[in-house]
Every structure is written in structure tokens, then in C-alpha cells.
Design a protein around this motif. Structure first.
Motif, PDB file in Angstrom:
ATOM      1  N   SER A 149     -15.043  -6.997  49.265  1.00 25.17           N
ATOM      2  CA  SER A 149     -15.378  -6.162  48.750  1.00 25.17           C
ATOM      3  C   SER A 149     -16.585  -6.049  47.797  1.00 25.17           C
ATOM      4  CB  SER A 149     -14.137  -5.293  47.793  1.00 25.17           C
ATOM      5  OG  SER A 149     -13.866  -6.222  46.736  1.00 25.17           O
ATOM      6  N   PHE A 150     -17.128  -7.450  47.740  1.00 23.36           N
ATOM      7  CA  PHE A 150     -18.343  -7.685  46.995  1.00 23.36           C
ATOM      8  C   PHE A 150     -19.628  -6.716  47.545  1.00 23.36           C
ATOM      9  CE2 PHE A 150     -22.372  -9.944  47.012  1.00 23.36           C
ATOM     10  CZ  PHE A 150     -22.530  -9.934  45.518  1.00 23.36           C
ATOM     11  N   HIS A 151     -19.634  -6.563  48.966  1.00 18.58           N
ATOM     12  CA  HIS A 151     -20.603  -5.690  49.415  1.00 18.58           C
ATOM     13  C   HIS A 151     -20.568  -4.308  49.010  1.00 18.58           C
ATOM     14  CE1 HIS A 151     -21.397  -9.356  51.823  1.00 18.58           C
ATOM     15  NE2 HIS A 151     -20.332  -9.246  52.226  1.00 18.58           N
ATOM     16  N   ALA A 152     -19.508  -3.613  49.002  1.00 24.23           N
ATOM     17  CA  ALA A 152     -19.389  -2.279  48.498  1.00 24.23           C
ATOM     18  C   ALA A 152     -19.730  -2.184  47.004  1.00 24.23           C
ATOM     19  CB  ALA A 152     -17.736  -1.735  48.701  1.00 24.23           C
ATOM     20  N   TYR A 153     -19.446  -3.113  46.062  1.00 23.75           N
ATOM     21  CA  TYR A 153     -19.937  -3.180  44.906  1.00 23.75           C
ATOM     22  C   TYR A 153     -21.540  -3.362  44.637  1.00 23.75           C
ATOM     23  CZ  TYR A 153     -15.068  -2.643  43.089  1.00 23.75           C
ATOM     24  OH  TYR A 153     -14.237  -2.176  42.768  1.00 23.75           O
ATOM     25  N   VAL A 154     -22.049  -4.207  45.671  1.00 26.68           N
ATOM     26  CA  VAL A 154     -23.381  -4.234  45.618  1.00 26.68           C
ATOM     27  C   VAL A 154     -24.007  -2.753  45.792  1.00 26.68           C
ATOM     28  CG1 VAL A 154     -25.263  -5.351  46.833  1.00 26.68           C
ATOM     29  CG2 VAL A 154     -23.552  -6.587  46.155  1.00 26.68           C
ATOM     30  N   GLN A 155     -23.411  -2.153  46.851  1.00 28.59           N
ATOM     31  CA  GLN A 155     -24.178  -0.802  47.312  1.00 28.59           C
ATOM     32  C   GLN A 155     -23.918   0.273  46.157  1.00 28.59           C
ATOM     33  OE1 GLN A 155     -21.893   0.295  50.565  1.00 28.59           O
ATOM     34  NE2 GLN A 155     -23.270  -0.671  52.192  1.00 28.59           N
TER      35      GLN A 155
END
Length: 175
Positions: A149-155
Motif C-alpha cells: 500500500s506504500f504506493h497509494a500513500y505516495v500518491q
């Protein structure tokens, strides 16, 4: 037999670790679509907020918030594990005890759970989840692991994309 005591809180937030029975198998990433489907189906059956997760080859970590008035995380996890297990091939070797109990032998029977105490505890577990692929030597940068889910938090601007390089650890020693 060990007496496991779980801390059930209605509307609670929990950190979980689920581990394959045979850690040499890499079923979780090789069958990532089946795992995602199992989680989605369970969310429809018994809603919960999946606040963060990371899927590694042989284990996964989840940060789950339950709805108000609901404390039943055990059955949710049991159904997720069961649904996933039914979607993949049977393991080559199963113990007699697994066969006798009708288990497919994919997951360890138990799971590890931690009730989140406060915002600091939540943030620490968020970082732990997202840092895990780096910790296990799967990538050199957190952003290089696709099953997180790291990528969603980057977005959303919560993490910078370059967070969690091997040389830039925020984790306390020993974790």
C-alpha cells in the motif's frame, strides 16, 4: 496447549502477520490476484478498512480497522485465509493432522496480532509494513516493491517516493 489470549476491541485497529505453513513457498506473490480477491470478498461479507498492507513471498502484514460495534477480526482472517487456500493448488506434502482437520496446509494455523494503542503506535506499524520488503532484502528501495500500500500513500502525499532507502532507515534498531 498454549492459551492464546486475543485483545478484542469493538471498532479497534489491529496489525496482523499471516504466514504460510511452508515458508519456502512463494504462493502469496505468485498468486497475488487470488489474495486480493479473497480480501475484497471478505470486505463485502464483513466490512473493514484495510489501512495498509504488504504482501511478501511467504507472509503478509495488514493494518485493519474494524467498524464500530464489531470486534471479530479472527473470523475475517480465517475466511480470507480459507478463500485464498481454495484458489491455489494443494501443497505437495500435508501432515496427517492437516488432512484430518480438512486443512489445505497453506497457512500456519495461527496469526500474530497487535492492537494499535494510539497514533504513534499506528505510525510505527505503518512504517514497519511499508519497510518490510527492504528489511527482508527483496528490494533496495521501498518504492521498488509492487505488492504494498506504500504506493497509494505516495500518491496521497503521505510518504515521499524515495522514503525507505537502505541508507535512510527510520526504524528503531532491533525491529
Amino acid at each position: 496447549m498454549t492459551d492464546y489470549r486475543r485483545q478484542y476491541r469493538t471498532g479497534g485497529t489491529y496489525f496482523f502477520t499471516l504466514v504460510l505453513a511452508d515458508r519456502r513457498q512463494h504462493w502469496l506473490v505468485s498468486h497475488i490476484a487470488a489474495l486480493r480477491q479473497s480480501v475484497r470478498e471478505e470486505q463485502l461479507h464483513a466490512p473493514f478498512a484495510l489501512q495498509a498492507w504488504v504482501v511478501l513471498p511467504e507472509h503478509c502484514h495488514l493494518l485493519m480497522r474494524l467498524p464500530e460495534g464489531d470486534s471479530d477480526f479472527s473470523n475475517r482472517l480465517r475466511r480470507i485465509k480459507s478463500a485464498f487456500s481454495r484458489q491455489i493448488p494443494l501443497p505437495m506434502s500435508r501432515r496427517q493432522s492437516q488432512i484430518g482437520k480438512g486443512e489445505r496446509g497453506v497457512w500456519q494455523r495461527r496469526f500474530w496480532e497487535h492492537a494499535i494503542r494510539d497514533e504513534e503506535d499506528w505510525l510505527r506499524h505503518m512504517d514497519y509494513i511499508h519497510h518490510n520488503p527492504l528489511k527482508h532484502g527483496l528490494v533496495d528501495r521501498v518504492c521498488d516493491w509492487p505488492h504494498s500500500s506504500f504506493h497509494a500513500y505516495v500518491q496521497r502525499g503521505v510518504y515521499p517516493e524515495d522514503w525507505g532507502w537502505a541508507a535512510d532507515l527510520r526504524m528503531p534498531a532491533g525491529e
